[in-house]
Design an enzyme around this catalytic site. Structure first.
Site, PDB file in Angstrom:
ATOM      1  N   CYS A  53       0.852  -1.378  -0.082  1.00 18.38           N
ATOM      2  CA  CYS A  53       0.167  -0.010   0.055  1.00 18.38           C
ATOM      3  C   CYS A  53       0.881   1.347  -0.086  1.00 18.38           C
ATOM      4  CB  CYS A  53      -1.109  -0.051   1.184  1.00 18.38           C
ATOM      5  SG  CYS A  53      -2.270   1.184   0.980  1.00 18.38           S
ATOM      6  N   HIS A  90      -3.666  -5.401   0.908  1.00 20.05           N
ATOM      7  CA  HIS A  90      -3.056  -5.712   2.117  1.00 20.05           C
ATOM      8  C   HIS A  90      -2.880  -7.292   2.325  1.00 20.05           C
ATOM      9  CE1 HIS A  90      -2.625  -1.611   3.752  1.00 20.05           C
ATOM     10  NE2 HIS A  90      -3.376  -1.189   3.070  1.00 20.05           N
ATOM     11  N   GLU A 127      -1.371  -8.817   4.407  1.00 21.22           N
ATOM     12  CA  GLU A 127      -1.190  -9.037   6.008  1.00 21.22           C
ATOM     13  C   GLU A 127      -2.802  -8.896   6.707  1.00 21.22           C
ATOM     14  OE1 GLU A 127      -0.738  -6.030   4.471  1.00 21.22           O
ATOM     15  OE2 GLU A 127      -1.253  -4.646   5.734  1.00 21.22           O
TER      16      GLU A 127
END
Lengths: 284, 1015
Positions: free
Chosen positions: A96, A235, A237
């Protein structure tokens, strides 16, 4: 053999540093959140680490363009350290805002294959979403199985949240894109989830919200020509566990059937980080 | 020093867009129905420095413009370039900031400027200001450039330069200059003569914006007549028999309604004209909020800190505690929706950071109350249209939350005509902290000692924020706008937050609090109670601009500041940590045990107040309260004529489109609700991720499914009949939302945030007794329900002056309680969401539908449509809350036992709306029968809002177990989820509703989608 060490940058508005550090640890890394200025001032040395992660956030409020001011700090103050890190063949990921930083630093997509060492020349950009809005929404990603990217190895498709206002990937000309495509550096794209696996990728811009930002060629992430430096807007994660997938209460959250880290509950995003840890170990 | 102008505009070409311009174009269409063919944008930078223009020009692509997507020019206006702007536009408008207003892009640009130009001598007093120019093509002839400019800026904080079509044709372009703040001179402290007649005391209070009443002014007068006081003052060299302006301002802040909650602390004579009750309540707060919570604290071990700190703290597990606080920022948001709301959210974040020895904010909640966004009636002077308030508030909270990296996990938007007079902007934050720090101290206990050094950390002090709290009672003027409202600076705060949490873990902090209302006066003043004294030197306080007087420095509410105490032996470590993070930290005071709040400017004493007088000297208000039930014309649904065969179907579509019920997704999706990678139930759920989420669920420890639930309840409509019922409904709704998400009902805590109209009887407020009685009833219900639910109120706030204007034009908001709940979720892998999961799912109603249509959303809609006389009737009540909580416990444990994955609370719009939302989330139909759900009329069973109800879905294989689990609780079988795309509701054999899912989706989603699309 020592555990791979991961430097997770933070400071100046980076805000996904905690979770980014956590996911590396879940797959056997030894991560540390380190303030950018520790590297700038020489209290810490980038070379002591095996992997560098630039997490998401709003570095410097994204004023003057997302990632630009942080990119400048890195371009001017960490130039030698970053150059040596890439030259040493160590993986870097930008997620990002981190992707935006790597693009504005010039590390992504980077120079061409003949001389893959960083020259810190910006060749692409990430600009305001066509919608004009920052949005948090889930998208479907498809990965190029032939990409040299060490981070995306073996990953074909993934549901993932995007959370950005400036995620539209642009390059000045279509020949720039053709060169990256030929080298399989357009490692991950937004796709229509209803397409069969392996057939979602298209160069024609997909409609909102399948493509959340109007990216040229639906690019969600790119790698450099070595495949070691990788950045993406979504994202991964944030989907390290199935309980973070919006459909987990419907019993349909995708992910591996079992894992050492989270039992039945590992999410699709964790593999990307495991890939890098395994890569580092394999090179020893 | 020279000013260099740099302008940047997006490149044109295939695949490129001028998105900033496009957003303006789409909003003009969405808000005003105006079609403009194209809007382009230019971003301008005015660089004040000694760096030569040509050097800046050479580096423009390194900083101000992105060479891949933007073009730039230096020392000229882009509009003069025929290459970039070949045809003359119909209007060009430039918007910049007024002097002294926070310019975040400008500050960031300056930071970047210093990365490139490093010679200090060229940067002395340098700074950068930014502006935006919008260029309009194809403007309809009836739209004037002047009007356009009013939609693009707020003249309280911004300036606009306008070129209309004629000016553009003559190439007279708008050019804005650097907003230079005129130099100010510091005025030395003045002695304020209080030996004046009472009427002059009142006049002094009013003219000085002190907001103190006569008794309070007389109390201050009395203090300075005390000979012992005079002697001690003489000894330190301050005027002996009168306050300085610094002291008077300091007392006014500390004794303000905002800080001292004088109405909640007042002695109230309460009369109930119906029951004949005539009684005295000595502090609503102590009686109805504090006492019940303290009683509960004796029975559980997890209530760590209540009331006295910046937020309430509960133990979450052995290693971690969590805390929560909610605030309102109503007046600032009315004046400048964007800045007011942003400072609201970043302000409450600081409350969490200032809890204990410092907690980390991990989740935000936002609840707004606005006038209807499609309002077509008149607007009182100086008020913005509700759609503009909505846009501005939303943008402020979005930027504040997103840039701070804190997910917005829960919230609500409520609409009522009366919120045109004053929008309500509630911002909440949840924090987490390790229960014990590495040095062994418990993190929820502050440990200051006399001799500790007090730092001001973060932003600087400026004119912005002086008298912010009281400004709303003044007429708005062009003159001194920058002190009225502020714009937050989330990145300065984020840097400070990173640094403070590192300092906490390193054991460097002994005491911490935020600088909000009252500035240093409040923050250091409150902390000085711990050691019983402090000595401040205002000359050390870093300023945004020179010339502030002592009292201004002391009370300024400039944002992004924490006040932190550090042991003198730790100061060096603390300062070097601040330096690393590029955070300004300045020692400005020392804790003492002198008993005095001692303020100096350099060597001169400018304030010398006893701590006890400062904090406990304010006299208690004595107020009158009188209740009689408001008379409202009755809502009689039987008189409503339903169209032929469609039955209640059109009513459902109308209800789904009501702003209070309609989807808020297009707004909520613009908040980051997933940063920190912990959000297990998101604001929108279901197949297409667009069904309503009842509560936020987070699992904040990565890798661990142990969770937290965050929910809210708000029901201001019911205040029109009984504010007591309103309060009970708000609490019940918050708890039910949390139950749907699987909260442990035996480990949850609540926050009460009251927003009330002025309730002190006066000429301005002739109905003050009634409004105070509403407050009394609300608090009595709060106590009754919270005791029954064993739900401690661990923190709260009140905002007691939510009115606009006076006399016939006065608008008072409906009394509004926002009740927030946060508590333990044992395992986020077991939770429920509102979306129906699959065909065959068995659907049940938990609870009973009573004859309670009074003040329902249906009643309001029918009244507005002219189909009903009024909204009166029986308001939903909670007669046996102890039974409700037992049912909720059964339901929540059923979720954790894996028996149900589908649950939705039944509130606005009753069973019909709840069922429709569950179908929308699941994109699947259902066939339901409401026969047997209560003895009430069909209208009540379908649309009524009786409390204590849920609709749940059970997979057939768990149905028998679920029924057994719920034995003894009210449970009625409604029907089955079907594979059709249709919701069918009947009452026995009588068909009521039959609607296709996509039709309901459209009705529900279109009302509040004001994005103007993406094309």
């Amino acid at each position: 053999m020592s555990t791979p060490r991961v430097a997770v940058l933070f400071g100046f508005g980076i805000n996904c540093d905690h979770e980014t550090a956590a996911v590396f640890n879940l797959v056997g890394g030894n991560s540390e959140r380190i303030h950018v200025n520790h590297f700038v001032q020489g209290n810490r040395v980038l070379d002591d680490f095996d992997i560098l992660a630039v997490p998401g956030g709003f570095s410097f409020g994204d004023h003057l363009g997302s990632g630009r001011l942080m990119g400048n700090r890195m371009r001017f103050a960490l130039r030698e350290q970053l150059h040596a890190f890439v030259a040493a063949g160590k993986p870097i990921i930008g997620i990002c805002n981190g992707f935006q930083v790597l693009v504005k630093t010039g590390l992504l997509p980077g120079p061409n294959t003949s001389n893959p060492l960083p020259d810190f020349v910006q060749r692409a950009s990430l600009t305001l979403n066509d919608s004009g809005r920052y949005e948090d929404r889930w998208v479907t990603l498809e990965f190029d199985p032939e990409s040299p990217c060490i981070w995306t190895k073996g990953i074909r498709r993934m549901d993932c949240p995007v959370r950005h206002g400036e995620g539209k990937f642009v390059m000045p000309s279509s020949t720039d894109f053709d060169a990256l495509a030929a080298n399989h550096q357009l490692a991950v794209r937004y796709v229509d989830p209803s397409t069969p696996l392996g057939q979602g990728v298209t160069d024609e811009p997909l409609p909102f919200p399948i493509s959340p930002n109007g990216s040229m060629r639906n690019v969600a992430g790119v790698c450099d020509s070595t495949g070691l430096v990788f950045g993406l807007m979504p994202h991964p994660e944030a989907v390290y566990a199935k309980w973070l997938h919006p459909h987990h209460t419907r019993g349909t959250a995708p992910g591996p059937p079992s894992s050492e880290a989270l039992g039945e509950w590992e999410g699709e995003g964790l593999q990307m980080f495991r890939n890098a840890i395994e890569y580092v170990i394999s090179k020893r | 020093m020279a000013i260099t102008r740099v302008e940047v505009t997006p490149k044109q070409g295939a695949g490129m867009r001028d998105v900033r311009g496009d957003v303006v174009r789409r909003q003009l269409k969405a808000d005003h129905g105006i079609d403009v063919s194209e809007v382009r944008s230019i971003t301008g930078f005015l660089i004040k420095s000694s760096v030569p223009s040509f050097e800046i020009s050479e580096r423009v692509d390194d900083l101000f413009s992105d060479p891949i997507i933007e073009d730039a020019v230096t020392d000229t206006l882009f509009l003069t370039s025929p290459q970039h702007f070949p045809t003359a536009p119909d209007a060009a408008i430039t918007v910049g900031f007024k002097p002294g207003v926070t310019d975040n892009p400008g500050s960031a640009a300056y930071d970047g400027f210093r990365t490139i130009f490093t010679q200090d001598e060229l940067l002395e007093d340098a700074s950068i200001s930014t502006y935006q120019t919008y260029i309009f093509y194809g403007l309809p002839s009836e739209v004037t450039a002047e009007w356009l400019a009013t939609t693009l800026h707020n003249n309280l904080i911004q300036r606009a330069e306008v070129a209309d079509g004629e000016a553009c044709a003559q190439a007279q372009w708008p050019a804005i200059d650097y907003p230079e703040k005129p130099p100010q001179t510091r005025t030395p402290p003045q002695a304020m003569n209080l030996e004046i007649p009472d009427e002059e005391l009142i006049a002094l209070s009013e003219s000085g914006l002190l907001a103190l009443n006569l008794e309070e002014m007389q109390t201050i007068q009395g203090h300075y007549r005390d000979v012992e006081v005079q002697a001690s003052r003489a000894a330190v060299g301050i005027v002996a028999n009168a306050p300085t302006d610094v002291e008077l301002e300091c007392l006014a802040q500390t004794w303000s309604e905002h800080c001292k909650h004088k109405i909640f602390a007042s002695k109230i004579h309460h009369v109930d004209t119906e029951t004949g009750e005539d009684s005295v309540i000595d502090s609503i707060f102590k009686t109805h909020i504090m006492k019940p919570t303290h009683d509960m604290q004796k029975e559980v071990d997890w209530l760590l800190s209540v009331f006295h700190d910046n937020s309430g703290v509960i133990a979450w597990d052995e290693n971690w505690s969590v805390c929560m606080k909610a605030e309102t920022h109503n007046s600032p948001s009315a004046l400048d929706p964007y800045g007011g709301a942003m400072t609201g959210i970043v302000g409450v974040n600081r409350d969490i950071l200032g809890t204990g020895l410092g907690a980390r904010p991990i989740a935000n909640t936002d609840v707004f109350c606005f006038g209807p966004p499609n309002w077509e009636g008149d607007l009182p002077d100086n008020l913005f249209h509700p759609s503009r308030v909505l846009r501005g508030v939303h943008a402020g909270v979005r930027v504040g939350g997103n840039e701070s990296g804190i997910p917005t996990v829960n919230g609500a938007i409520v609409f009522d005509d009366r919120y045109i007079g004053k929008p309500l902007v509630y911002c909440g934050t949840v924090g987490i902290m390790p229960r014990v720090l590495p040095d062994g101290r418990e993190s929820h206990i502050k440990t200051p000692t006399s001799g500790d050094i007090v730092y001001m950390v973060g932003g600087r002090v400026g004119y912005d924020g002086i008298h912010g709290a009281t400004f709303s009672s003044l007429e708005l003027t062009e003159e001194s706008p920058s002190s009225a409202v502020q714009i937050g600076d989330p990145i300065t705060q984020k840097k400070m937050l990173d640094m403070v949490l590192e300092a906490r873990d390193a054991g460097l902090i002994t005491c911490i609090t935020d600088n909000g209302a009252g500035g240093l006066s409040s923050s250091i003043g409150e902390m000085a109670e711990y050691t019983n004294g402090c000595e401040i030197d205002l000359a050390k306080v870093p300023l945004k601009q020179p010339g502030l007087s002592a009292w201004e420095i002391l009370v300024s509410e400039s944002q992004e500041r924490m006040t932190i105490a550090v042991k003198s032996s730790d100061c060096a470590a603390f300062e070097s940590m601040a330096e690393l993070h590029e955070v300004e930290a300045t020692p400005v005071a020392t804790f003492t045990s002198s008993g005095m709040f001692h303020v100096k400017y350099d060597t001169d004493t400018v304030a010398y107040l006893p701590i006890e007088f400062l904090h406990d000297g304010v006299p208690q208000l004595q107020l009158e309260s009188e209740w009689s039930t408001p008379q409202q014309p009755l809502f009689n649904p039987e008189s409503i004529e339903l169209g032929d065969d469609a039955g209640h179907s059109p009513v459902l579509l109308d209800m789904l489109a009501r702003p209070n019920i309609a989807s808020k997704e297009s707004w909520v999706r613009q908040y980051d609700h997933e940063v920190i990678a912990q959000t297990a139930v998101k604001p929108f759920v279901g197949v297409e991720r667009d069904g309503p989420g009842d509560a936020g669920v987070i699992a904040p420890l990565h890798g661990d499914p142990h969770g937290l639930v965050i929910s809210c309840g708000i029901a201001p409509r019911y205040s029109d009949l009984d504010a007591g019922a309103m309060a009970a409904a708000s609490i019940d709704e918050a708890v039910r939302n949390a139950v749907c998400a699987g909260i442990d009902v035996d480990k949850m805590a609540g926050l009460d945030n009251f927003c009330w109209p002025d309730s002190i009887e006066s000429v301005k407020t002739p109905d003050g007794k009634f409004k105070l009685a509403q407050l009394v009833r609300a608090n009595r219900e709060l106590e009754r329900v919270c005791r029954a639910y064993r739900l401690p109120c661990v923190s709260g706030k009140d905002s007691m002056k939510n009115d606009y204007g006076s006399g016939e034009n006065k608008i008072s908001i409906p009394p509004t309680l926002l009740y927030s709940v946060f508590g333990d979720q044992p395992d986020v892998r077991f939770t429920a969401t509102s979306d129906f999961k699959c065909a065959g799912e068995r659907v049940y109603l938990v609870g009973i539908s009573k004859e309670e249509l009074g003040a329902s959303e249906l009643a309001f809609m029918m009244k507005e449509n002219g189909q009903a006389e009024g909204i009166g009737g029986q308001v939903p009540l909670l007669p046996h809350p102890e039974q409700n909580i037992n049912t909720y416990r059964a339901l929540s444990t059923a979720i954790h036992a894996g028996l149900i994955q589908t649950a939705h609370d039944c509130s606005e719009g009753g069973v019909a709306v709840a069922a429709a939302e569950m179908c929308i989330g699941g994109r699947i139909g259902a066939e339901l029968d409401i026969d047997g759900t209560g003895d009430s009329s069909v209208w009540s069973r379908l649309w009524g809002e009786s409390l204590g109800r849920f609709i749940v879905g059970v997979q057939p294989e768990h149905e028998a177990d679920f029924i057994e689990w719920m034995a003894g609780h009210p449970l009625t079988f409604l029907g089955t989820v079907t594979s059709s795309q249709e919701l069918i509701i009947s009452d026995g054999y009588e068909p009521l509703i039959k609607l296709k899912i996509p039709v309901m989706v459209d009705a529900w989603q279109n009302t509040l989608d004001m994005t103007g699309g993406v094309a």
